[in-house]
Structures are given as structure tokens and as C-alpha cells.
Design a protein around this motif. Structure first.
Motif, PDB file in Angstrom:
ATOM      1  N   VAL A 237       0.837  -1.206   0.000  1.00 32.53           N
ATOM      2  CA  VAL A 237       0.000   0.000   0.000  1.00 32.53           C
ATOM      3  C   VAL A 237       0.868   1.251   0.000  1.00 32.53           C
ATOM      4  O   VAL A 237       0.615   2.206  -0.744  1.00 32.53           O
ATOM      5  CB  VAL A 237      -0.949  -0.015   1.211  1.00 32.53           C
ATOM      6  N   ALA A 238       1.910   1.260   0.828  1.00 35.52           N
ATOM      7  CA  ALA A 238       2.791   2.421   0.883  1.00 35.52           C
ATOM      8  C   ALA A 238       3.472   2.655  -0.459  1.00 35.52           C
ATOM      9  O   ALA A 238       3.593   3.801  -0.927  1.00 35.52           O
ATOM     10  CB  ALA A 238       3.837   2.233   1.985  1.00 35.52           C
ATOM     11  N   GLY A 239       3.921   1.569  -1.107  1.00 39.16           N
ATOM     12  CA  GLY A 239       4.572   1.718  -2.398  1.00 39.16           C
ATOM     13  C   GLY A 239       3.639   2.248  -3.466  1.00 39.16           C
ATOM     14  O   GLY A 239       4.015   3.108  -4.266  1.00 39.16           O
ATOM     15  N   ALA A 240       2.407   1.745  -3.482  1.00 41.16           N
ATOM     16  CA  ALA A 240       1.435   2.217  -4.468  1.00 41.16           C
ATOM     17  C   ALA A 240       1.103   3.696  -4.240  1.00 41.16           C
ATOM     18  O   ALA A 240       0.985   4.471  -5.198  1.00 41.16           O
ATOM     19  CB  ALA A 240       0.170   1.376  -4.397  1.00 41.16           C
ATOM     20  N   MET A 241       0.970   4.088  -2.976  1.00 37.43           N
ATOM     21  CA  MET A 241       0.661   5.489  -2.688  1.00 37.43           C
ATOM     22  C   MET A 241       1.826   6.399  -3.054  1.00 37.43           C
ATOM     23  O   MET A 241       1.617   7.511  -3.569  1.00 37.43           O
ATOM     24  CB  MET A 241       0.282   5.645  -1.217  1.00 37.43           C
ATOM     25  N   TYR A 242       3.052   5.952  -2.808  1.00 38.75           N
ATOM     26  CA  TYR A 242       4.218   6.759  -3.173  1.00 38.75           C
ATOM     27  C   TYR A 242       4.292   6.938  -4.685  1.00 38.75           C
ATOM     28  O   TYR A 242       4.535   8.043  -5.187  1.00 38.75           O
ATOM     29  CB  TYR A 242       5.486   6.095  -2.641  1.00 38.75           C
ATOM     30  N   MET A 243       4.080   5.841  -5.415  1.00 33.15           N
ATOM     31  CA  MET A 243       4.122   5.916  -6.873  1.00 33.15           C
ATOM     32  C   MET A 243       3.034   6.851  -7.396  1.00 33.15           C
ATOM     33  O   MET A 243       3.279   7.659  -8.292  1.00 33.15           O
ATOM     34  CB  MET A 243       3.948   4.522  -7.464  1.00 33.15           C
ATOM     35  N   ALA A 244       1.824   6.743  -6.827  1.00 31.69           N
ATOM     36  CA  ALA A 244       0.727   7.604  -7.272  1.00 31.69           C
ATOM     37  C   ALA A 244       1.038   9.068  -7.011  1.00 31.69           C
ATOM     38  O   ALA A 244       0.742   9.935  -7.845  1.00 31.69           O
ATOM     39  CB  ALA A 244      -0.556   7.198  -6.558  1.00 31.69           C
ATOM     40  N   GLN A 245       1.655   9.341  -5.868  1.00 34.40           N
ATOM     41  CA  GLN A 245       2.002  10.721  -5.554  1.00 34.40           C
ATOM     42  C   GLN A 245       2.983  11.281  -6.580  1.00 34.40           C
ATOM     43  O   GLN A 245       2.829  12.416  -7.055  1.00 34.40           O
ATOM     44  CB  GLN A 245       2.614  10.795  -4.152  1.00 34.40           C
ATOM     45  N   LYS A 246       3.979  10.502  -6.943  1.00 36.47           N
ATOM     46  CA  LYS A 246       4.972  10.954  -7.911  1.00 36.47           C
ATOM     47  C   LYS A 246       4.369  11.131  -9.304  1.00 36.47           C
ATOM     48  O   LYS A 246       4.876  11.918 -10.115  1.00 36.47           O
ATOM     49  CB  LYS A 246       6.138   9.964  -7.965  1.00 36.47           C
TER      50      LYS A 246
END
Length: 417
Positions: free
Chosen positions: A346-355
Motif C-alpha cells: 500500500v505504501a509503495g502504491a501510494m508513493y508511486m501515485a504521488q509521484k
């Protein structure tokens, strides 16, 4: 109001007795007990369906998976609680399998269970609508057959929309981390005149066989834009709505013109409509699909890639397609507070989406622990039973008026400056 009726499947006599006592301690007294899958099936056949089935997994002979499949096929339980001493990853996988079969999974319990943890899961159960109760567990839970669908179609009017008024929407709210309602997702239901309120798993397979999923989607789009318009007239602000669109509809060259024509009938801006696209195969996206997605964005509609991470080539699709939003599915969210792997995903997906400047919606937030785990990962939009279950339009309007007084998540939110 009916009392809660529960079935326990447990082959250990001592643990069976302990679970029975735990249910009594939680004010549940209508309890069926079974030491084997065969005994459970006989009990359900003789005494009727139950509200909740507590299923042990590992036993001699047919196991708990067999009973779960039986419950999915017969609709003899509204929900299940999975109980086992197996590893948590196994319990999570069983829960995912049960949900794929259309069963509402309240949660998983590692043995030994306790009165409090069992009570917490029992509290998640939602009583079926009065219409469904009146129809009875066997009447409203069986899958809708292709023959029944054909017979039903024969009695429908020949005119266009609204052609299927029995197809209704339930609405699940989405909220931001400061407690603001950001929109609702429409979830299809069938208010059948004799079988009561049907969930998607009971009629979607028959609709797919009959080629009626497109008609259902147009019905949901109509209902969503109607609700948004009504909120615009009553409050001065349109309500954002999200509707699932089958990928096959993107193959149709006339899909975008028909949707644009529908949007012109409503005073709300196209930005109020989010189309959630589920990727179902690894096949190369056809040119017409790519063009339709681009035209939808150019028309102002928002596009969401649904169930991110469960399909094929999702990251490549994100790079290629003009999506505004990424939806993180419930499979990754349930239990993430106690599972480092899920939390990392979840953290990785949210970080990618933010970028990538994408909005994020996190589905399947069901407990305060999972909600708290999300607070440290960013500022996504939240959707799930912890916020609100899907509800009728009348219930939604009441919920909007009362949510600040009743919403449990507001007490856990950090102060926003």
C-alpha cells in the motif's frame, strides 16, 4: 427485529463448546453447531439458513473450504467468519477466495478466539433489508439463472431508459482524511419483485451471459448523474459519483458519443463523473479502447484504474493511459496493520501515485487499526465498512446529514491546519 442466528463448524468438541459460550456471552443464543461439513449441511437443510457461519478450516474429511463453497452456492449464510490455527497469510487467502465467490467475510480469527474479538466481528454484520428478510434466505440468495432472466425480460417494456427500474444503486461514501465527503461509488443491486434485494454476485453472471452488462452500466450512469444533479439543486454543490465500466464497453465506437449525449442532459460538469475501469486481461489494449479513454478525459470525465495490482501490466497501463486516480483494492488493505507485506504494498502504491500526480482511493478499510495504519502513509481518500457500508439513496442522504455526529473515524483523525 430478528435475533442473530449463527452456525459453528468446529470438529474439536472443547473448542466448539467454548465458541458456543462466547456467542452466548455476546447475546447470541440461536446457535447451530456441527462437528463436520456433512453435519453442517444437514443442519442448514433442516433448520434453514443462518446470518453468520463460523467456519473452521482444517478437519478430518471435507474441510472448511468445502462448506464455504456450499454456502456460496446455496446462499444459506449472509456472512462468514473464518477460524483456524493456520498462518495469517492462509487465512487471508481463504478470505479472498470466499469473497471471490460472493460471500461477505466479516473477518478471520486465529485460534484461540476470545469473547471480545468474536464480538467485534459480529458487530460488523449488517442485517439484510426487510425486503430480503421477507423473501427468506432461500428465495433471495440463489443465483439468478439464465432461464429466469429470459422469463423476466419477456415481461419488460420495449422502450429505452429507464428500461430496468428494478436495477437500483446502493452508494458507498468516500471520505478524505479530514472527514469530508468526496463522493460516492455506485454499486448495482436488483430489487426483484419476488426474490427481494439481490447482490451483484447473484445476477451478474446471468447478465453477462445475456449481454446485458452494458444496459446495467447505462442504468448506473443514469442513476449516478441523477443523484449528483439532485444534490446540486438541493445544496448548490454537485455530488461526485463513480461508476464501474466493463472494459468491453470501451470496445464500442459509440460509447463516448452516447455518454456525452447523456452528460448533456444533466447540469453537472463531466468532472463530477469518475469511470472506474477494471483491467481483466493482459491483452494489448485495442486502438478503439485507447481512443475512447482519451476522449473521455478530453470530455472532462475522471478515469480511475480499479483494483490496482490485481490485473496484468497495471504499471505499464498507468504509464500509457490517461488515468486521474488509482484505487488500491481491499485485498491489500484488510489486515495491513498486522501485515508488513500488505503495508509495504500500500505504501509503495501510494508513493508511486504521488509521484505520478494521481489521486488515491483506498478500498476495504474495515477496522480502526487499518485506518490508523493508513494515517502515516499519506492522504488518500478512504472507502470501506469502517466509514460506511453501501446504502440506499434515502440512507445515504440521512448519513450525509448525520455523519459528523455518528462517524467513528472522526475521533481518530489528526488535527488538520
Amino acid at each position: 427485529m430478528r435475533s442473530l442466528k449463527v452456525l459453528i463448524l468446529e470438529d474439536n468438541p472443547f473448542q466448539l463448546m467454548a465458541l458456543h459460550q462466547m456467542l452466548n456471552a455476546n447475546q447470541v443464543f440461536d446457535v447451530l453447531t456441527a462437528g463436520s461439513v456433512e453435519a453442517a449441511q444437514r443442519s442448514l437443510s433442516n433448520r434453514g439458513g443462518v446470518d453468520i457461519a463460523i467456519c473452521d478450516l482444517q478437519m478430518d474429511g471435507p474441510d472448511g473450504l468445502t462448506l464455504i463453497r456450499h454456502l456460496a452456492e446455496t446462499g444459506q449464510a449472509s456472512a462468514v467468519i473464518i477460524l483456524s490455527s493456520a498462518e495469517q497469510s492462509v487465512l487471508d487467502a481463504v478470505a479472498q477466495l470466499a469473497r471471490q465467490q460472493g460471500i461477505d467475510v466479516l473477518g478471520c480469527l486465529q485460534k484461540p478466539a476470545s469473547v471480545a474479538t468474536l464480538g467485534d466481528l459480529l458487530s460488523l454484520w449488517q442485517r439484510p433489508s426487510e425486503e430480503a428478510v421477507a423473501a427468506g434466505p432461500s428465495a433471495d440468495s440463489q443465483p439468478f439463472t439464465a432461464h429466469e432472466l429470459h422469463q423476466w425480460q419477456m415481461g419488460q417494456p420495449e422502450d429505452d431508459q429507464p428500461r430496468y427500474p428494478q436495477w437500483i444503486a446502493h452508494y458507498q461514501p468516500k471520505v478524505s482524511l479530514d472527514g469530508q465527503l468526496t463522493g460516492v461509488e455506485l454499486l448495482a443491486r436488483w430489487q426483484h419483485p419476488t426474490r427481494g434485494l439481490l447482490a451483484p454476485g447473484q445476477f451478474l453472471p446471468a447478465l453477462e451471459q445475456a449481454g446485458l452488462c452494458g444496459a446495467l452500466t447505462w442504468r448506473m450512469l443514469e442513476l449516478g448523474l441523477t443523484l449528483s444533479t439532485e444534490r446540486l439543486h438541493s445544496t448548490g454543490r454537485a455530488l461526485p459519483v463513480a461508476v464501474n465500466v466493463p472494459p468491453a464497453m470501451l470496445d464500442q465506437p459509440d460509447f463516448v458519443p452516447k455518454l456525452q449525449a447523456m452528460l448533456e442532459r444533466f447540469p453537472v460538469r463531466a468532472q463530477m463523473l469518475t469511470l472506474e475501469i477494471v483491467e481483466q486481461s493482459a491483452r494489448q489494449m485495442a486502438v478503439v479502447q485507447f481512443e475512447n479513454l482519451l476522449r473521455l478525459r478530453m470530455a472532462g470525465c475522471r478515469l480511475s484504474i480499479d483494483d490496482f495490482g490485481t490485473g496484468a501490466s497495471n504499471i505499464q497501463r498507468l504509464l500509457e493511459m490517461p488515468f486521474n486516480e488509482l484505487k488500491i483494492p481491499a485485498e491489500f488493505v484488510r489486515g495491513m496493520a498486522d501485515d508488513r507485506r500488505k503495508s509495504a504494498v500500500v505504501a509503495g502504491a501510494m508513493y508511486m501515485a504521488q509521484k505520478m500526480a494521481l489521486d488515491v482511493v483506498v478500498e476495504g478499510v474495515e477496522t480502526v487499526d487499518d485506518f490508523d495504519a493508513l494515517l502515516g502513509l499519506g492522504r488518500p481518500t478512504i472507502q470501506g465498512y469502517f466509514i460506511a457500508r453501501p446504502m440506499s439513496e434515502a440512507q445515504l442522504l440521512l448519513w450525509i446529514e448525520q455523519c459528523r455526529e455518528q462517524a467513528p473515524w472522526l475521533e481518530t483523525l489528526p488535527l488538520v491546519t
